[in-house]
Design a protein around this motif. Structure first.
Motif, PDB file in Angstrom:
ATOM      1  N   GLN A 198       0.836  -1.418   0.027  1.00 53.93           N
ATOM      2  CA  GLN A 198       0.015  -0.071  -0.236  1.00 53.93           C
ATOM      3  C   GLN A 198       0.902   1.167   0.164  1.00 53.93           C
ATOM      4  O   GLN A 198       0.258   2.317  -0.351  1.00 53.93           O
ATOM      5  N   SER A 199       2.095   1.337   0.479  1.00 50.32           N
ATOM      6  CA  SER A 199       2.934   2.211   0.513  1.00 50.32           C
ATOM      7  C   SER A 199       3.376   2.732  -0.968  1.00 50.32           C
ATOM      8  O   SER A 199       3.965   3.695  -0.832  1.00 50.32           O
ATOM      9  N   LEU A 200       3.068   2.018  -1.726  1.00 54.90           N
ATOM     10  CA  LEU A 200       3.455   2.208  -3.370  1.00 54.90           C
ATOM     11  C   LEU A 200       2.418   3.300  -3.987  1.00 54.90           C
ATOM     12  O   LEU A 200       2.287   3.534  -5.002  1.00 54.90           O
ATOM     13  N   LEU A 215       7.108   4.317 -10.379  1.00 55.14           N
ATOM     14  CA  LEU A 215       7.674   3.131 -10.458  1.00 55.14           C
ATOM     15  C   LEU A 215       8.506   2.926 -11.880  1.00 55.14           C
ATOM     16  O   LEU A 215       8.014   3.372 -12.837  1.00 55.14           O
ATOM     17  N   VAL A 216       9.699   2.384 -11.562  1.00 58.12           N
ATOM     18  CA  VAL A 216      10.378   1.941 -12.765  1.00 58.12           C
ATOM     19  C   VAL A 216      10.262   0.573 -12.981  1.00 58.12           C
ATOM     20  O   VAL A 216      10.936  -0.171 -11.759  1.00 58.12           O
ATOM     21  N   ALA A 249      -1.395   1.999 -10.177  1.00 57.91           N
ATOM     22  CA  ALA A 249       0.479   2.056 -10.390  1.00 57.91           C
ATOM     23  C   ALA A 249       0.553   3.329 -11.275  1.00 57.91           C
ATOM     24  O   ALA A 249       0.047   3.514 -12.339  1.00 57.91           O
ATOM     25  N   ASN A 250       1.629   4.108 -11.131  1.00 54.84           N
ATOM     26  CA  ASN A 250       2.355   5.108 -11.996  1.00 54.84           C
ATOM     27  C   ASN A 250       3.709   4.817 -12.308  1.00 54.84           C
ATOM     28  O   ASN A 250       4.444   5.055 -11.962  1.00 54.84           O
ATOM     29  N   ILE A 251       3.443   3.896 -13.519  1.00 57.17           N
ATOM     30  CA  ILE A 251       4.711   3.501 -13.985  1.00 57.17           C
ATOM     31  C   ILE A 251       5.385   4.516 -15.164  1.00 57.17           C
ATOM     32  O   ILE A 251       4.514   4.976 -15.947  1.00 57.17           O
ATOM     33  N   GLY A 305      12.256   6.969 -10.073  1.00 58.98           N
ATOM     34  CA  GLY A 305      11.185   6.153  -9.475  1.00 58.98           C
ATOM     35  C   GLY A 305      11.884   5.125  -8.517  1.00 58.98           C
ATOM     36  O   GLY A 305      13.062   4.940  -8.699  1.00 58.98           O
ATOM     37  N   ILE A 306      10.905   4.395  -7.826  1.00 56.61           N
ATOM     38  CA  ILE A 306      11.612   3.386  -7.134  1.00 56.61           C
ATOM     39  C   ILE A 306      11.078   2.085  -8.058  1.00 56.61           C
ATOM     40  O   ILE A 306      10.429   2.341  -8.855  1.00 56.61           O
ATOM     41  N   SER A 307      11.566   0.874  -7.655  1.00 57.80           N
ATOM     42  CA  SER A 307      11.326  -0.256  -8.334  1.00 57.80           C
ATOM     43  C   SER A 307      11.156  -1.581  -7.544  1.00 57.80           C
ATOM     44  O   SER A 307      10.941  -1.615  -6.328  1.00 57.80           O
TER      45      SER A 307
END
Length: 313
Positions: free
Chosen positions: A186-188, A193-194, A217-219, A238-240
């Motif tokens: 849920q923290s995502l 996101l990458v 998702a915000n990819i 971003g994070i992955s």
């Protein structure tokens, strides 16, 4: 003509022994069975091969010609079959294995090294390709077998699970998430996101996990090679989310991995064509990879990223 190899062997035995009874003793048949076999052969080819008397059997001209040729041909056949059996049992030759890029980079090097020590006469050739290519190459017989990420649509393939491992969060060490002991999916929510693209077998599993957690998702980037994730995250794009097999992280980079909860795992599977036998060499390499996966699982015990009993990092 509908003659059998057995009939030919019996006839040669009679020609060499000069007697039905002596031939029968040598090949383990009764005299009547030997006589009947030769008679069947004569009837099939339409030529008399033996002149029979009460005391002996004598080859006709046709019988002499056939016996001379058959003895050489049967010996050559026997030698050929022995050679083929030797090939089927030998632990040498080339074994071709296909695997996706992450698997190739982090499990296969140890497998290749272990195989070289244990089976130096086997040439282990690795094909490093996206998962769909791996599956296609297995089906088309271009490789002996492959290792892929489950699930796959593979009713035509034999699959053996060898390794289960969790997905992890990859972020910069100065990211707010890096300070948390436990990272929930849920923290995502709302994070950039990458991710690897759909050439990776992991991507459908990540999409499914995000959807199951209700995360929109915000990819921002989808990349092909897993190694590209590190500089993307390091640059702050971003994070992955990456599989545990992608560890260890590159040294000297301000990156960190965290365990995601609830745990979502992927499963690695050895895959080969159904109803298709592997050579002994390929079976040996299959076993080497299985053992390397088992050793990796054992080495992870006690690491909080993988082991619930070890506590949180």
């Amino acid at each position: 003509m509908n003659y059998s190899l057995r009939q030919l062997r019996v006839f040669v035995a009679v020609a060499l022994a000069g007697s039905f009874s002596r031939a029968g003793e040598r090949i383990g048949l009764s005299q009547s069975a030997v006589s009947h076999s030769v008679k069947e052969l004569e009837n099939e080819i339409g030529v008399r091969l033996l002149d029979r008397t009460t005391r002996e059997v004598v080859l006709t001209d046709a019988g002499q010609q056939l016996a001379g040729r058959l003895e050489r041909l049967l010996e050559e056949l026997n030698t050929t079959l022995l050679d083929i059996r030797s090939v089927g049992h030998q632990l040498s030759g080339t074994v071709r294995v296909a695997a996706s890029q992450t698997i190739s980079a982090h499990l296969m090097p140890q497998s290749i090294a272990a195989a070289a020590l244990e089976f130096p006469a086997i040439r282990f050739v690795l094909h490093d390709r996206p998962q769909q290519w791996v599956l296609q190459s297995i089906r088309q017989g271009e490789v002996d077998f492959g290792i892929v990420i489950d699930p796959i649509q593979a009713s035509d393939l034999d699959c053996e699970p060898v390794l289960s491992e969790p997905f992890l969060l990859l972020c910069r060490s100065d990211d707010a998430l890096a300070k948390e002991k436990s990272i929930s999916w849920q923290s995502l929510q709302g994070a950039n996101l990458v991710l690897q693209d759909y050439a990776s077998g992991s991507r459908p599993l990540i999409d499914e996990a995000l959807a199951r957690q209700g995360i929109a998702a915000n990819i921002v980037q989808q990349i092909g090679h897993p190694a590209t994730l590190y500089p993307m995250v390091e640059a702050g794009i971003g994070i992955s989310i990456l599989p545990a097999l992608a560890l260890p992280l590159p040294k000297g980079r301000p990156l960190i991995v965290k365990r995601l909860t609830p745990v979502v795992e992927r499963q690695l599977m050895l895959v080969r064509r159904k109803n298709r036998s592997l050579s002994r060499a390929a079976e040996a390499i299959w076993e080497v990879i299985r053992q390397q996966a088992q050793q990796l699982t054992a080495a992870r015990r006690g690491n909080p990223l993988f082991d619930d009993s070890a506590g949180e990092s």
